[in-house]
Design a protein around this motif. Structure first.
Motif, PDB file in Angstrom:
ATOM      1  N   LEU A   7      15.468   9.316 -15.164  1.00 20.28           N
ATOM      2  CA  LEU A   7      15.593   8.311 -14.116  1.00 20.28           C
ATOM      3  C   LEU A   7      16.567   7.185 -14.454  1.00 20.28           C
ATOM      4  N   ASN A   8      17.135   7.171 -15.649  1.00 23.61           N
ATOM      5  CA  ASN A   8      17.983   6.068 -16.087  1.00 23.61           C
ATOM      6  C   ASN A   8      17.181   4.766 -16.051  1.00 23.61           C
ATOM      7  N   LEU A   9      16.169   4.737 -16.895  1.00 19.51           N
ATOM      8  CA  LEU A   9      15.181   3.657 -16.874  1.00 19.51           C
ATOM      9  C   LEU A   9      15.603   2.489 -17.768  1.00 19.51           C
TER      10      LEU A   9
ATOM     11  N   GLN B 231      18.869  13.167  -6.674  1.00 21.39           N
ATOM     12  CA  GLN B 231      19.824  13.561  -5.647  1.00 21.39           C
ATOM     13  C   GLN B 231      20.047  12.448  -4.622  1.00 21.39           C
ATOM     14  N   SER B 232      19.387  11.307  -4.824  1.00 25.64           N
ATOM     15  CA  SER B 232      19.508  10.190  -3.880  1.00 25.64           C
ATOM     16  C   SER B 232      20.580   9.218  -4.360  1.00 25.64           C
ATOM     17  N   SER B 233      20.626   8.054  -3.700  1.00 29.56           N
ATOM     18  CA  SER B 233      21.589   7.006  -4.056  1.00 29.56           C
ATOM     19  C   SER B 233      21.160   6.222  -5.284  1.00 29.56           C
ATOM     20  N   LEU B 234      19.961   6.463  -5.791  1.00 29.61           N
ATOM     21  CA  LEU B 234      19.388   5.649  -6.865  1.00 29.61           C
ATOM     22  C   LEU B 234      20.203   5.771  -8.151  1.00 29.61           C
ATOM     23  N   LYS B 235      20.663   4.618  -8.647  1.00 31.76           N
ATOM     24  CA  LYS B 235      21.460   4.595  -9.877  1.00 31.76           C
ATOM     25  C   LYS B 235      20.593   4.387 -11.110  1.00 31.76           C
TER      26      LYS B 235
ATOM     27  N   ASN C  93       0.809  -1.217   0.000  1.00 29.60           N
ATOM     28  CA  ASN C  93       0.000   0.000   0.000  1.00 29.60           C
ATOM     29  C   ASN C  93       0.844   1.269   0.000  1.00 29.60           C
ATOM     30  N   SER C  94       2.123   1.136  -0.284  1.00 31.04           N
ATOM     31  CA  SER C  94       3.027   2.298  -0.243  1.00 31.04           C
ATOM     32  C   SER C  94       2.638   3.344  -1.279  1.00 31.04           C
ATOM     33  N   ASP C  95       2.791   4.619  -0.900  1.00 36.81           N
ATOM     34  CA  ASP C  95       2.557   5.706  -1.848  1.00 36.81           C
ATOM     35  C   ASP C  95       3.902   6.292  -2.279  1.00 36.81           C
ATOM     36  N   VAL C  96       3.834   7.259  -3.179  1.00 36.70           N
ATOM     37  CA  VAL C  96       5.057   7.816  -3.756  1.00 36.70           C
ATOM     38  C   VAL C  96       5.921   8.483  -2.688  1.00 36.70           C
ATOM     39  N   GLU C  97       5.296   9.246  -1.785  1.00 40.91           N
ATOM     40  CA  GLU C  97       6.044   9.930  -0.734  1.00 40.91           C
ATOM     41  C   GLU C  97       6.860   8.936   0.088  1.00 40.91           C
ATOM     42  N   PHE C  98       6.226   7.818   0.457  1.00 37.32           N
ATOM     43  CA  PHE C  98       6.917   6.821   1.272  1.00 37.32           C
ATOM     44  C   PHE C  98       8.050   6.165   0.490  1.00 37.32           C
ATOM     45  N   LEU C  99       7.816   5.850  -0.793  1.00 36.85           N
ATOM     46  CA  LEU C  99       8.856   5.204  -1.590  1.00 36.85           C
ATOM     47  C   LEU C  99      10.071   6.101  -1.749  1.00 36.85           C
ATOM     48  N   VAL C 100       9.842   7.396  -1.949  1.00 37.45           N
ATOM     49  CA  VAL C 100      10.971   8.326  -2.084  1.00 37.45           C
ATOM     50  C   VAL C 100      11.768   8.372  -0.782  1.00 37.45           C
ATOM     51  N   SER C 101      11.072   8.437   0.353  1.00 41.83           N
ATOM     52  CA  SER C 101      11.779   8.466   1.639  1.00 41.83           C
ATOM     53  C   SER C 101      12.524   7.154   1.880  1.00 41.83           C
ATOM     54  N   LEU C 102      11.932   6.030   1.455  1.00 41.48           N
ATOM     55  CA  LEU C 102      12.564   4.723   1.631  1.00 41.48           C
ATOM     56  C   LEU C 102      13.831   4.624   0.792  1.00 41.48           C
ATOM     57  N   ILE C 103      13.763   5.083  -0.437  1.00 43.37           N
ATOM     58  CA  ILE C 103      14.943   5.074  -1.314  1.00 43.37           C
ATOM     59  C   ILE C 103      16.076   5.881  -0.680  1.00 43.37           C
ATOM     60  N   ARG C 104      15.728   7.036  -0.129  1.00 48.56           N
ATOM     61  CA  ARG C 104      16.745   7.900   0.471  1.00 48.56           C
ATOM     62  C   ARG C 104      17.306   7.309   1.764  1.00 48.56           C
ATOM     63  N   GLU C 105      16.430   6.841   2.653  1.00 50.04           N
ATOM     64  CA  GLU C 105      16.868   6.374   3.967  1.00 50.04           C
ATOM     65  C   GLU C 105      17.614   5.041   3.909  1.00 50.04           C
ATOM     66  N   GLU C 106      17.233   4.163   2.970  1.00 52.30           N
ATOM     67  CA  GLU C 106      17.867   2.845   2.869  1.00 52.30           C
ATOM     68  C   GLU C 106      18.988   2.816   1.838  1.00 52.30           C
ATOM     69  N   CYS C 107      19.270   3.984   1.239  1.00 57.51           N
ATOM     70  CA  CYS C 107      20.339   4.092   0.228  1.00 57.51           C
ATOM     71  C   CYS C 107      20.139   3.085  -0.905  1.00 57.51           C
ATOM     72  N   VAL C 108      18.928   3.053  -1.451  1.00 57.87           N
ATOM     73  CA  VAL C 108      18.598   2.139  -2.543  1.00 57.87           C
ATOM     74  C   VAL C 108      19.344   2.549  -3.810  1.00 57.87           C
ATOM     75  N   SER C 109      19.977   1.594  -4.466  1.00 58.65           N
ATOM     76  CA  SER C 109      20.702   1.895  -5.707  1.00 58.65           C
ATOM     77  C   SER C 109      19.943   1.439  -6.954  1.00 58.65           C
ATOM     78  N   VAL C 110      19.104   0.409  -6.802  1.00 57.04           N
ATOM     79  CA  VAL C 110      18.330  -0.121  -7.923  1.00 57.04           C
ATOM     80  C   VAL C 110      16.885  -0.293  -7.466  1.00 57.04           C
ATOM     81  N   ALA C 111      15.934   0.243  -8.224  1.00 57.13           N
ATOM     82  CA  ALA C 111      14.518   0.106  -7.868  1.00 57.13           C
ATOM     83  C   ALA C 111      13.756  -0.533  -9.019  1.00 57.13           C
TER      84      ALA C 111
END
Length: 548
Positions: free
Chosen positions: A341-343, A316-320, A277-295
């Motif tokens: 986004l380097n999709l 500006q996050s860790s996302l590659k 049930n995650s929304d966009v706001e939560f996913l962005v915060s999760l990517i930043r806080e967990e240093c996600v490199s691949v989504a």
């Protein structure tokens, strides 16, 4: 006389096949990285962190419990739950005990569930909280007045139901109890079974929905599941050029779930699993806080990131890079998403796994190039390989291809020939750059005045219009031309457009004989429980709307 190159490619690889089973992969990662996080299950309220050592210990406990329940090697165990840690432990515990995991799609109704349970002859069912509980009781009302023994008229092979709730419910035994009931003898049996696991052993069954009828059941081995996920996991690391932290919204029950459930275990990297049930706001915060490199995201989330102005935060996050699966939508929005986004897009089938990868923003109308260890060829109706650039049926051969359709030898033989080639039914062409362009489905060809029209060619133009959400082009009867082109369209919420405006938009991009004679507007298309459009029902509705 020069001859055109054949439409054949073999995608060689610097990543060798492992020869491992799923058990080997987990054993190796638990030994090499015992204290490294394997999975993080994340919601807005909490985050559950699991190390590789803990994962293996819990898998062995659960495996001992399954043996204690009397489940035997080769028996089938269904799992019907949303993404959760217990799903992972159940999957690997089945591998260690030589049970076969039947992945049941969330959203299946009574007809689909009963069909799948009996088709696969499930001996046990692991079920999570949700609407599937209601469906199960509708099929098996006997469970409502039992303790934990099964005697279900409609499911004669079912002997046990394990519920993921902490407390057992009527007719079930709790997952927590199964984790505790294994004894030393059971553990010894698990050890013996584990020593005999081979990568060619059958490991899982999952469904693939056709456009008609009930779903087919695809049977895969450890090799099918592990080797493809291993290759993609290696590719993730090569592209990211850093330690991989992988986040996925894909359901474990889906074929793409192996990217979440297996690739990280094989490569030893961390997998973040957000709440469904995650929304966009939560996913962005999760990517930043967990240093996600691949989504790995569904297209809808990619579009939401663009729509809600979250791209700058992601950049500006860790996302590659971002992976998206299962769709071929050549819209300007997706081209923009790739540039920002380097999709990367992955496409394939349940039967073959992912076949191609594409990261060229100017070629989203193509599926991309074959992934490592795949052979592909394009053939004509006589089975001969056609010259490059010529449309024909795409065939694929790899270590990842399914073993068979369960209990359906005729269907298996209709798609896998004696040389091991899987016939996809997709009409494609192989271009000089090695990219595969999908033109349409073999059976979906519209024949208008002896000319072949592939529906995807029309759909790919229509969905470029910003007001068009979905398009499915079909053939309808015509007195003069035998068949005419009918475009069925769903608009974005709140949008309006006339038929003439749409025709003016597509006219520059389509030959005259491809132009739709009819454009029909729908609120939504008829679809099965997995979301796949039911073409026969759509055709029937279109004919009704046209008074045919």
């Amino acid at each position: 006389m020069s001859m055109s190159p054949k439409s054949y490619l073999h995608a060689t690889s610097g990543t060798p096949l492992t020869g491992n089973s799923l058990c080997d992969a987990l054993d190796q990662s638990a030994t090499r990285f015992p204290d490294r996080e394997a999975f993080v299950f994340a919601s807005k309220l909490k985050r559950q962190r699991i190390t590789f050592k803990q994962l293996r210990e819990d898998v062995i406990k659960l495996a001992s419990g399954l043996v204690h329940l009397g489940l035997k090697p080769g028996e089938r165990v269904g799992i019907w739950a949303d993404n959760c840690y217990e799903w992972i432990t159940s999957y690997y515990a089945m591998a260690y005990t030589k049970l076969i995991c039947v992945r049941i799609v969330i959203g299946y109704n009574e007809v689909y569930f009963e069909h799948l349970a009996n088709k696969t002859k499930i001996a046990a069912l692991i079920i999570g909280p949700g609407d599937q509980e209601r469906v199960l009781l509708n099929v098996a009302p006997e469970l409502s007045n039992k303790t934990n023994k099964c005697d279900v008229a409609k499911l004669p092979t079912l002997r046990c139901v394990i519920h993921l709730d902490s407390e057992s419910k009527q007719g079930t035994i709790s997952y927590a109890e199964v984790m505790k009931i294994g004894n030393e003898d059971d553990l010894g049996q698990v050890t013996k079974l584990r020593e005999t696991v081979h990568q060619d052993d059958e490991m899982m069954m999952l469904t693939t929905s056709g456009s008609t009828g009930l779903p087919k059941v695809v049977v895969k081995s450890h090799r099918c599941s592990l080797e493809g996920a291993h290759v993609y996991g290696r590719r993730f690391q090569d592209i990211a050029k850093t330690d991989v932290c992988y986040m996925s919204m894909n359901l474990f029950t889906h074929a793409s779930g192996d990217l979440s459930t297996v690739a990280g275990v094989s490569q030893g990297y961390r997998v973040i699993v957000p709440d469904s049930n995650s929304d966009v706001e939560f996913l962005v915060s999760l990517i930043r806080e967990e240093c996600v490199s691949v989504a790995c995201l569904l297209f809808s989330f990619v579009l939401d990131f663009l729509k809600y102005g979250k791209v700058d935060e992601l950049c500006q996050s860790s996302l590659k890079y971002v992976i998206t699966t299962g769709n071929l939508v050549p819209s300007e929005i997706l081209i923009k998403a790739r540039k920002i986004l380097n999709l990367y897009s992955l496409l394939g089938t349940t039967e073959t796994g992912f076949m191609t990868i594409n990261n060229n923003p100017e070629k989203f109308e193509k599926t991309g190039c074959p992934i490592d260890h795949f052979e592909i060829k394009i053939i004509d109706d006589n089975g001969h390989i056609v010259p490059r650039g010529t449309v024909g049926e795409l065939c694929a051969r790899s270590p990842y291809t399914m073993l068979r359709y369960e209990d359906d030898e005729d269907k298996t033989k209709s798609v896998i020939d004696i040389s091991g080639w899987y016939h996809t039914g997709d009409m494609c062409r192989l271009e000089e750059d090695g990219c595969i362009a999908v033109v349409g489905r073999k059976r979906d060809i519209i024949i208008k005045e002896a000319r072949n029209i592939y529906p995807a060619e029309v759909d790919q133009v229509l969905v470029r219009h910003p007001k068009v959400k979905l398009s499915r082009t079909i053939g309808v009867p015509d007195e003069r031309f035998i068949e005419e082109v009918c475009a069925c369209v769903c608009l974005e919420k709140g949008e309006e457009i006339t038929v003439d405006e749409l025709l003016q938009f597509v006219r520059p991009y389509l030959p005259d004989f491809h132009m739709p004679k009819y454009i029909l507007f729908f609120d939504c298309f008829p679809s099965g429980p997995t979301g796949k459009v039911l073409i026969p029902e759509l055709e029937a509705k279109a004919k009704e709307m046209l008074g045919m």
